[in-house]
Design a protein around this motif. Sequence first.
Motif, PDB file in Angstrom:
ATOM      1  N   ALA A 179       9.643   3.893  -1.513  1.00  9.95           N
ATOM      2  CA  ALA A 179       9.714   2.560  -0.988  1.00  9.95           C
ATOM      3  C   ALA A 179       8.700   1.396  -1.440  1.00  9.95           C
ATOM      4  CB  ALA A 179       9.599   2.877   0.569  1.00  9.95           C
ATOM      5  N   THR A 234      -0.903  11.219   3.839  1.00  7.73           N
ATOM      6  CA  THR A 234      -1.840  11.015   4.830  1.00  7.73           C
ATOM      7  C   THR A 234      -1.177  10.279   6.086  1.00  7.73           C
ATOM      8  OG1 THR A 234      -2.257   8.750   4.218  1.00  7.73           O
ATOM      9  CG2 THR A 234      -3.620  10.381   2.958  1.00  7.73           C
ATOM     10  N   GLY A 245      13.935  17.658  -4.891  1.00  7.71           N
ATOM     11  CA  GLY A 245      15.253  17.962  -5.393  1.00  7.71           C
ATOM     12  C   GLY A 245      15.025  19.210  -6.468  1.00  7.71           C
ATOM     13  N   ILE A 273       0.888  -0.877  -0.002  1.00  2.00           N
ATOM     14  CA  ILE A 273      -0.092   0.153   0.014  1.00  2.00           C
ATOM     15  C   ILE A 273       0.906   1.357  -0.054  1.00  2.00           C
ATOM     16  CG2 ILE A 273      -1.852   1.082   1.134  1.00  2.00           C
ATOM     17  CD1 ILE A 273      -2.422  -1.352   2.507  1.00  2.00           C
ATOM     18  N   ALA A 321       3.410   1.110   3.113  1.00  2.87           N
ATOM     19  CA  ALA A 321       4.602   2.176   2.343  1.00  2.87           C
ATOM     20  C   ALA A 321       3.924   3.362   2.064  1.00  2.87           C
ATOM     21  CB  ALA A 321       5.310   1.424   1.251  1.00  2.87           C
ATOM     22  N   GLU A 346       9.656  18.807   4.477  1.00  5.72           N
ATOM     23  CA  GLU A 346      10.203  17.922   3.657  1.00  5.72           C
ATOM     24  C   GLU A 346       9.861  16.566   4.204  1.00  5.72           C
ATOM     25  OE1 GLU A 346      13.726  17.743   1.415  1.00  5.72           O
ATOM     26  OE2 GLU A 346      13.496  19.933   0.580  1.00  5.72           O
ATOM     27  N   ALA A 406      14.353   4.948   1.801  1.00  6.61           N
ATOM     28  CA  ALA A 406      13.310   4.295   0.896  1.00  6.61           C
ATOM     29  C   ALA A 406      13.653   3.163   0.330  1.00  6.61           C
ATOM     30  CB  ALA A 406      12.605   5.567   0.145  1.00  6.61           C
ATOM     31  N   ILE A 409      -1.108  -0.774  -4.398  1.00  2.00           N
ATOM     32  CA  ILE A 409      -2.354   0.051  -4.379  1.00  2.00           C
ATOM     33  C   ILE A 409      -1.789   1.470  -3.914  1.00  2.00           C
ATOM     34  CG2 ILE A 409      -4.247   0.435  -3.095  1.00  2.00           C
ATOM     35  CD1 ILE A 409      -4.657  -2.467  -2.489  1.00  2.00           C
ATOM     36  N   ASP A 410      -2.422   2.290  -4.586  1.00  2.00           N
ATOM     37  CA  ASP A 410      -2.158   3.748  -4.283  1.00  2.00           C
ATOM     38  C   ASP A 410      -3.279   4.583  -4.264  1.00  2.00           C
ATOM     39  OD1 ASP A 410       0.930   5.520  -3.787  1.00  2.00           O
ATOM     40  OD2 ASP A 410      -1.192   6.785  -3.969  1.00  2.00           O
ATOM     41  N   TYR A 448      19.217  11.543   1.561  1.00  2.00           N
ATOM     42  CA  TYR A 448      19.444  10.278   2.505  1.00  2.00           C
ATOM     43  C   TYR A 448      17.898   9.877   2.927  1.00  2.00           C
ATOM     44  CZ  TYR A 448      23.984  12.391   3.703  1.00  2.00           C
ATOM     45  OH  TYR A 448      25.034  12.811   3.494  1.00  2.00           O
ATOM     46  N   ALA A 488       2.437   3.597  -3.303  1.00  2.00           N
ATOM     47  CA  ALA A 488       3.288   3.408  -4.711  1.00  2.00           C
ATOM     48  C   ALA A 488       4.235   4.758  -4.934  1.00  2.00           C
ATOM     49  CB  ALA A 488       2.647   3.050  -5.996  1.00  2.00           C
ATOM     50  N   ASP A 536      -6.972   3.932  -5.838  1.00  2.00           N
ATOM     51  CA  ASP A 536      -7.747   2.921  -5.241  1.00  2.00           C
ATOM     52  C   ASP A 536      -7.535   3.166  -3.679  1.00  2.00           C
ATOM     53  OD1 ASP A 536      -9.317   0.929  -4.366  1.00  2.00           O
ATOM     54  OD2 ASP A 536      -8.199  -0.766  -5.075  1.00  2.00           O
TER      55      ASP A 536
HETATM   56  C1  LIG Z   1       9.244  18.945  -1.501  1.00  2.00           C
HETATM   57  C2  LIG Z   1       9.995  17.744  -1.184  1.00  2.00           C
HETATM   58  C3  LIG Z   1      11.181  17.472  -1.574  1.00  2.00           C
HETATM   59  C4  LIG Z   1      11.953  16.378  -1.336  1.00  2.00           C
HETATM   60  N1  LIG Z   1      13.501  16.273  -1.905  1.00  2.00           N
HETATM   61  C5  LIG Z   1      13.924  15.067  -1.559  1.00  2.00           C
HETATM   62  C6  LIG Z   1      15.165  14.619  -2.125  1.00  2.00           C
HETATM   63  O1  LIG Z   1      15.705  15.518  -3.248  1.00  2.00           O
HETATM   64  N2  LIG Z   1      15.962  13.688  -1.899  1.00  2.00           N
HETATM   65  C7  LIG Z   1      15.664  12.922  -0.713  1.00  2.00           C
HETATM   66  O2  LIG Z   1      16.166  12.015  -0.263  1.00  2.00           O
HETATM   67  N3  LIG Z   1      14.348  13.248  -0.268  1.00  2.00           N
HETATM   68  C8  LIG Z   1      13.568  14.153  -0.559  1.00  2.00           C
HETATM   69  N4  LIG Z   1      12.409  14.262  -0.121  1.00  2.00           N
HETATM   70  C9  LIG Z   1      11.775  13.476   0.836  1.00  2.00           C
HETATM   71  C10 LIG Z   1      11.213  12.234   0.117  1.00  2.00           C
HETATM   72  O3  LIG Z   1      10.530  12.615  -0.900  1.00  2.00           O
HETATM   73  C11 LIG Z   1      10.495  11.278   1.114  1.00  2.00           C
HETATM   74  O4  LIG Z   1      11.266  10.885   2.391  1.00  2.00           O
HETATM   75  C12 LIG Z   1      10.400   9.540   0.118  1.00  2.00           C
HETATM   76  O5  LIG Z   1       9.376   9.923  -0.818  1.00  2.00           O
HETATM   77  C13 LIG Z   1       9.621   8.940   1.146  1.00  2.00           C
HETATM   78  O6  LIG Z   1       9.237   7.639   0.404  1.00  2.00           O
HETATM   79  P1  LIG Z   1       8.052   6.596   0.950  1.00  2.00           P
HETATM   80  O7  LIG Z   1       7.811   5.645  -0.090  1.00  2.00           O
HETATM   81  O8  LIG Z   1       8.016   6.256   2.198  1.00  2.00           O
HETATM   82  O9  LIG Z   1       6.828   7.744   0.872  1.00  2.00           O
HETATM   83  P2  LIG Z   1       6.329   8.594  -0.528  1.00  2.00           P
HETATM   84  O10 LIG Z   1       7.332   8.477  -1.539  1.00  2.00           O
HETATM   85  O11 LIG Z   1       5.474   9.768   0.151  1.00  2.00           O
HETATM   86  O12 LIG Z   1       4.857   7.391  -0.911  1.00  2.00           O
HETATM   87  C14 LIG Z   1       3.889   7.225  -0.093  1.00  2.00           C
HETATM   88  C15 LIG Z   1       2.750   7.046  -1.263  1.00  2.00           C
HETATM   89  O13 LIG Z   1       1.574   6.402  -0.464  1.00  2.00           O
HETATM   90  C16 LIG Z   1       0.515   6.993  -1.011  1.00  2.00           C
HETATM   91  N5  LIG Z   1      -0.459   7.030   0.086  1.00  2.00           N
HETATM   92  C17 LIG Z   1      -0.542   7.867   0.989  1.00  2.00           C
HETATM   93  N6  LIG Z   1      -1.640   7.650   1.631  1.00  2.00           N
HETATM   94  C18 LIG Z   1      -2.339   6.834   1.132  1.00  2.00           C
HETATM   95  C19 LIG Z   1      -3.428   6.057   1.514  1.00  2.00           C
HETATM   96  N7  LIG Z   1      -4.328   6.158   2.442  1.00  2.00           N
HETATM   97  N8  LIG Z   1      -4.046   5.127   0.619  1.00  2.00           N
HETATM   98  C20 LIG Z   1      -2.988   4.660  -0.410  1.00  2.00           C
HETATM   99  N9  LIG Z   1      -1.917   5.233  -0.868  1.00  2.00           N
HETATM  100  C21 LIG Z   1      -1.429   6.317  -0.004  1.00  2.00           C
HETATM  101  C22 LIG Z   1       0.953   8.359  -1.557  1.00  2.00           C
HETATM  102  O14 LIG Z   1      -0.032   8.658  -2.585  1.00  2.00           O
HETATM  103  C23 LIG Z   1       2.476   7.981  -2.277  1.00  2.00           C
HETATM  104  O15 LIG Z   1       2.291   7.641  -3.328  1.00  2.00           O
HETATM  105  C24 LIG Z   1      11.434  15.449  -0.270  1.00  2.00           C
HETATM  106  C25 LIG Z   1      10.245  15.641   0.283  1.00  2.00           C
HETATM  107  C26 LIG Z   1       9.580  16.834  -0.136  1.00  2.00           C
HETATM  108  C27 LIG Z   1       8.240  16.993   0.486  1.00  2.00           C
END
Ligand SMILES: Cc1cc2nc3c(=O)[nH]c(=O)nc-3n(C[C@H](O)[C@H](O)[C@H](O)COP(=O)(O)OP(=O)(O)OC[C@H]3O[C@@H](n4cnc5c(N)ncnc54)[C@H](O)[C@@H]3O)c2cc1C
Length: 405
Positions: free
Chosen positions: A14, A170, A46, A9, A158, A349, A394, A32-33, A389, A11, A129
Amino acid sequence: MSQVDVVVIGAGAAGMMCAAVAGQRGQRVVLIDHATKLAEKIRISGGGRCNFTNRVVRPEHFVSENRHFARAALEAYTPQDFISMVDRHGIAWHEKHRGQLFCDSSSDLIIKMLRQECDLGQVQWRMPDAVQAIEKTEMGFTLSTSSGPLETAKVVIATGGTAVPQVGATDFGLVWARRFGLKIIEPRPALVPLLFDTQMWAPFQVLAGVSLEAGLDVESMGAAKGGRQARAAHTPHFLEDVLFTHKGLSGPGILQISSYWQPGQPIELNLAPQHEMVAALINKKSQSRQQIVSVLGDLWPKRLAEQWLGSMAQLRIAEVSDQQLKILGERINRWSLMPTGTAGFKKAEVMKGGVDTNTLNQRTFEAKAVPGLHFIGEVVDVTGWLGGYNFQWAWASGFACGQSI
Ligand SMILES: Cc1cc2nc3c(=O)[nH]c(=O)nc-3n(C[C@H](O)[C@H](O)[C@H](O)COP(=O)(O)OP(=O)(O)OC[C@H]3O[C@@H](n4cnc5c(N)ncnc54)[C@H](O)[C@@H]3O)c2cc1C
């Protein structure tokens, strides 16, 4: 009802990595996303070029209640592993300062790459979804989703942190972790601008837009030593740019220190980190007929020098007493400030805090108390410094989990 091996859950960074790795190992994976646009955080990262990793990644570059948790995953999937994938996909990249690696053209290429890796693993997409419920069963889990129920042996959450809800972040992961009885380390905005009392900050508002390199520390709460505050335990010293804004301070240095800052704790800025200012000013006094504003103007943007000196600005340095120069020099090297808060999740961020790492297996990311349930990425209490980092976390946590499920 559809039956699969793994439902991931979220996309994002990570989730796609985990789904691709598990799929390529032959697992039947559904990803699912709830969003309509894929991986918005990667896209905006970035400045649109995705700082996708850092050449040097060590556990010290992460904030967590358990400083050792991240080590195993970070060692098992290194920056070089991700660089190899980026190279295999022919994505051009370059290194910026301090080992930060960015795409030459657009972060969309990283999203496309991860999508292709998922396709190689025949990952099934369900997007947009929504998952309404996750129920533990004898065989695994039953998920209720807006496109129908799903049975799966394993679930990977995730869904990231709560920073930037404007792009679909969220608290889904936190809510479900709590429902399954996992402890949460209090979520807070991190890599975020700091704000100050309006009255206190009023004289500095004219400096909005001014930026300079500074040394940054978080002071330990109330631990005055000979009139000076001690640096808080386990907090690194940063040397990075700081940016004045209308409401407070931002820029890379402030974002870094914000991840270590606790409400009620002062921060200390060294606005001339290459100089011992008391000695430098007193030395200058004996040699120069310059106005003091010009002396500071050699180090700083002129606007800052003028504002900092106020009515003293037009004095020649020779006219200023040693005592006044001492006070001035000490304040420049050790400017202690008490933030009133942060700019919040809308401007942060990342989220710090999240699922307590003590409740997870550090190699598989499975919840110790709920076999088959996994948490990866930013929803876990591991928060990276600025500089690539957070993505490396992720990728590494997604990889470790994808390998083990
Ligand atoms: C403006 C900005 C710039 C950044 N730049 C950098 C950078 O250059 N380098 C770096 O290392 N980090 C950067 N980061 C941090 C980095 O983006 C995150 O730490 C990273 O994306 C986390 O990965 P994740 O897969 O855990 O979460 P995310 O990449 O946030 O993915 C989570 C996914 O879950 C989905 N989701 C959320 N809630 C639900 C739900 N209820 N049901 C279904 N799906 C859901 C979301 O739609 C999303 O697709 C940045 C963050 C921001 C906000």
